[in-house]
Enzyme design. Sequence first.
Site, PDB file in Angstrom:
ATOM      1  N   LYS A   1     -42.830 -75.898 -11.825  1.00  0.00           N
ATOM      2  CA  LYS A   1     -43.314 -74.674 -11.167  1.00  0.00           C
ATOM      3  C   LYS A   1     -42.694 -74.486  -9.779  1.00  0.00           C
ATOM      4  CE  LYS A   1     -47.707 -74.373 -13.628  1.00  0.00           C
ATOM      5  NZ  LYS A   1     -49.165 -74.242 -13.557  1.00  0.00           N
TER       6      LYS A   1
ATOM      7  N   ASP B   1     -51.594 -68.250 -12.143  1.00  0.00           N
ATOM      8  CA  ASP B   1     -52.693 -69.235 -12.130  1.00  0.00           C
ATOM      9  C   ASP B   1     -53.800 -68.789 -11.173  1.00  0.00           C
ATOM     10  OD1 ASP B   1     -51.594 -70.991 -13.964  1.00  0.00           O
ATOM     11  OD2 ASP B   1     -50.573 -72.190 -12.439  1.00  0.00           O
TER      12      ASP B   1
HETATM   13  P1  NAP Z   1     -50.870 -82.889 -10.756  1.00  0.00           P
HETATM   14  O1  NAP Z   1     -50.014 -82.199  -9.764  1.00  0.00           O
HETATM   15  O2  NAP Z   1     -50.305 -83.976 -11.596  1.00  0.00           O
HETATM   16  O3  NAP Z   1     -52.168 -83.546 -10.077  1.00  0.00           O
HETATM   17  C1  NAP Z   1     -53.011 -82.868  -9.246  1.00  0.00           C
HETATM   18  C2  NAP Z   1     -53.590 -83.786  -8.207  1.00  0.00           C
HETATM   19  O4  NAP Z   1     -54.619 -84.579  -8.760  1.00  0.00           O
HETATM   20  C3  NAP Z   1     -52.644 -84.787  -7.592  1.00  0.00           C
HETATM   21  O5  NAP Z   1     -51.841 -84.175  -6.639  1.00  0.00           O
HETATM   22  C4  NAP Z   1     -53.606 -85.805  -6.988  1.00  0.00           C
HETATM   23  O6  NAP Z   1     -54.063 -85.352  -5.727  1.00  0.00           O
HETATM   24  C5  NAP Z   1     -54.777 -85.740  -7.952  1.00  0.00           C
HETATM   25  N1  NAP Z   1     -54.779 -86.889  -8.850  1.00  0.00           N
HETATM   26  C6  NAP Z   1     -53.834 -87.244  -9.740  1.00  0.00           C
HETATM   27  N2  NAP Z   1     -54.204 -88.374 -10.378  1.00  0.00           N
HETATM   28  C7  NAP Z   1     -55.400 -88.727  -9.879  1.00  0.00           C
HETATM   29  C8  NAP Z   1     -56.289 -89.809 -10.117  1.00  0.00           C
HETATM   30  N3  NAP Z   1     -56.015 -90.757 -11.019  1.00  0.00           N
HETATM   31  N4  NAP Z   1     -57.446 -89.857  -9.426  1.00  0.00           N
HETATM   32  C9  NAP Z   1     -57.747 -88.905  -8.503  1.00  0.00           C
HETATM   33  N5  NAP Z   1     -56.927 -87.864  -8.236  1.00  0.00           N
HETATM   34  C10 NAP Z   1     -55.776 -87.777  -8.907  1.00  0.00           C
HETATM   35  O7  NAP Z   1     -51.455 -81.832 -11.749  1.00  0.00           O
HETATM   36  P2  NAP Z   1     -51.692 -80.239 -11.584  1.00  0.00           P
HETATM   37  O8  NAP Z   1     -50.568 -79.535 -12.199  1.00  0.00           O
HETATM   38  O9  NAP Z   1     -52.083 -79.895 -10.216  1.00  0.00           O
HETATM   39  O10 NAP Z   1     -52.931 -80.084 -12.578  1.00  0.00           O
HETATM   40  C11 NAP Z   1     -54.182 -80.674 -12.320  1.00  0.00           C
HETATM   41  C12 NAP Z   1     -55.125 -80.478 -13.490  1.00  0.00           C
HETATM   42  O11 NAP Z   1     -55.357 -79.091 -13.674  1.00  0.00           O
HETATM   43  C13 NAP Z   1     -54.568 -80.984 -14.828  1.00  0.00           C
HETATM   44  O12 NAP Z   1     -55.626 -81.527 -15.554  1.00  0.00           O
HETATM   45  C14 NAP Z   1     -54.073 -79.727 -15.499  1.00  0.00           C
HETATM   46  O13 NAP Z   1     -54.092 -79.817 -16.899  1.00  0.00           O
HETATM   47  C15 NAP Z   1     -55.088 -78.722 -15.009  1.00  0.00           C
HETATM   48  N6  NAP Z   1     -54.579 -77.355 -15.010  1.00  0.00           N
HETATM   49  C16 NAP Z   1     -55.275 -76.436 -15.724  1.00  0.00           C
HETATM   50  C17 NAP Z   1     -54.845 -75.120 -15.718  1.00  0.00           C
HETATM   51  C18 NAP Z   1     -55.632 -74.116 -16.515  1.00  0.00           C
HETATM   52  O14 NAP Z   1     -55.116 -73.027 -16.750  1.00  0.00           O
HETATM   53  N7  NAP Z   1     -56.834 -74.421 -16.887  1.00  0.00           N
HETATM   54  C19 NAP Z   1     -53.728 -74.730 -14.986  1.00  0.00           C
HETATM   55  C20 NAP Z   1     -53.047 -75.698 -14.246  1.00  0.00           C
HETATM   56  C21 NAP Z   1     -53.488 -77.023 -14.275  1.00  0.00           C
HETATM   57  P3  NAP Z   1     -54.271 -86.407  -4.514  1.00  0.00           P
HETATM   58  O15 NAP Z   1     -53.088 -87.320  -4.572  1.00  0.00           O
HETATM   59  O16 NAP Z   1     -54.283 -85.528  -3.328  1.00  0.00           O
HETATM   60  O17 NAP Z   1     -55.554 -87.111  -4.731  1.00  0.00           O
END
Ligand code: NAP
Length: 404
Positions: free
Chosen positions: A57, A94
């Site tokens: 992205k 989003d």
């Molecule tokens: P990402 O960049 O991989 O992770 C998001 C953040 O989560 C990381 O920057 C980290 O923040 C935290 N994190 C990662 N692993 C962790 C752990 N084990 N324990 C605690 N915090 C943790 O993913 P993303 O793209 O932002 O997506 C995040 C979630 O949203 C995913 O589950 C994805 O499937 C969902 N999502 C859903 C939609 C939808 O349309 N419903 C759209 C986009 C994403 P820190 O390092 O700051 O703690």
Amino acid sequence: MIRSGLLGEKLGHSYSPAIHASFGDYSYPLFEKTAEELPRFFAEAPFDGINVTIPYKKAVVPFMDELSETAAALGSVNTVIKRPDGTFYGDNTDVYGFTETVHTSGLSVSGKKTLVLGSGGASAAVQFALKQLGAQVVVISRTGENNYENLFLHADARFIVNATPVGMFPRNDETPLSLSGFPELEGVFDLVYNPARTMLLQEAVSLGIPAFNGLRMLVSQAAKSSEGFAGVPVPQDMVETVIRQLSKQMENVVLIGMPGAGKTVIARALAGLTGRPVFDSDEEVTAKTGKTPAMIIEQEGEAAFRTIETETLKELAKKSGAILSTGGGAVTRPENEAILKRNGKVVWIRRALSELPREGRPLSQGDLKALYDVREPLYRKFADLTVENDGCPEDAAKKIEEQI
Ligand code: NAP
């Protein structure tokens, strides 16, 4: 035909093709690319408009000729439109998807402290949306000033949004925090949609707090992208239909009931009717241990069997769109309820006591009426719906299919 699609790294489990197939008459292939392949992909640009997902992205931004205000503010693009002159316009839907989720929840975040868990791409979109809605946003990050060690500073939070992957398949049995330290909570949002009810959302519901998963965000952002690709608005009732259909398809159907109530044959009939795969927890226990449940109960006792059964149910409950047939005593362990409901609708198969067979069922050898009296309230507690097995299995299967 308009050429659309999804660009990402690993896309095997994506729901986007199914969602977009409902929205418009355009092709939607999956473009799995490495980062090194991106320049060539945009040079060839085999699309009129595409979605972009993890981990590209941000990586696609340099290929854009113009960004929407939202995409520019976030530095992140999930929708690319190729304009007639061949230039690329990048947008981020989003933010719209999450805003829609808050709007349809009926809750107001305006002026209220809202904790956003995680600081990745999804969190940035959520923060942007929440600020537009007037919320007072605090980001909780493992390495930030506000982190999981000093959550007590935010006991006055009114909303929590999980924008981390914690609780997402296959880590269904994890949760980012406990809600017990937040007495003023008015709502909990989780961006995760598989499982349908994360542990976090289940805890919210158990505390009487409104809880919302990420499916509406997923479908709404897709609808907004589709409008960009096809130039035609997606009607709201179509969005609602897709949300309903997807949540039905993705969730498991879990059959509970007395030994001999007909769960196995009804599971098979339901599989014939719906094409869903069937998994039987007793058979899985046998495959795992080399012993039937009856053998384990006779040799090691019922408690030992129930422990193995719960571990087996935890794994089976991670499936999507399956039929899970459980052993008659699965309801005797209270923790099995949340496990089975995390991604499933629980159906109690009821059959007259006089019709229940006893052969080969060690726990049915004694007073079956006494066993039923103990379990009946438990089946009732676990059940999302009840189906009488008073005809043929196909009839019961039809009743289930109509009601889930
Ligand atoms: P990402 O960049 O991989 O992770 C998001 C953040 O989560 C990381 O920057 C980290 O923040 C935290 N994190 C990662 N692993 C962790 C752990 N084990 N324990 C605690 N915090 C943790 O993913 P993303 O793209 O932002 O997506 C995040 C979630 O949203 C995913 O589950 C994805 O499937 C969902 N999502 C859903 C939609 C939808 O349309 N419903 C759209 C986009 C994403 P820190 O390092 O700051 O703690």
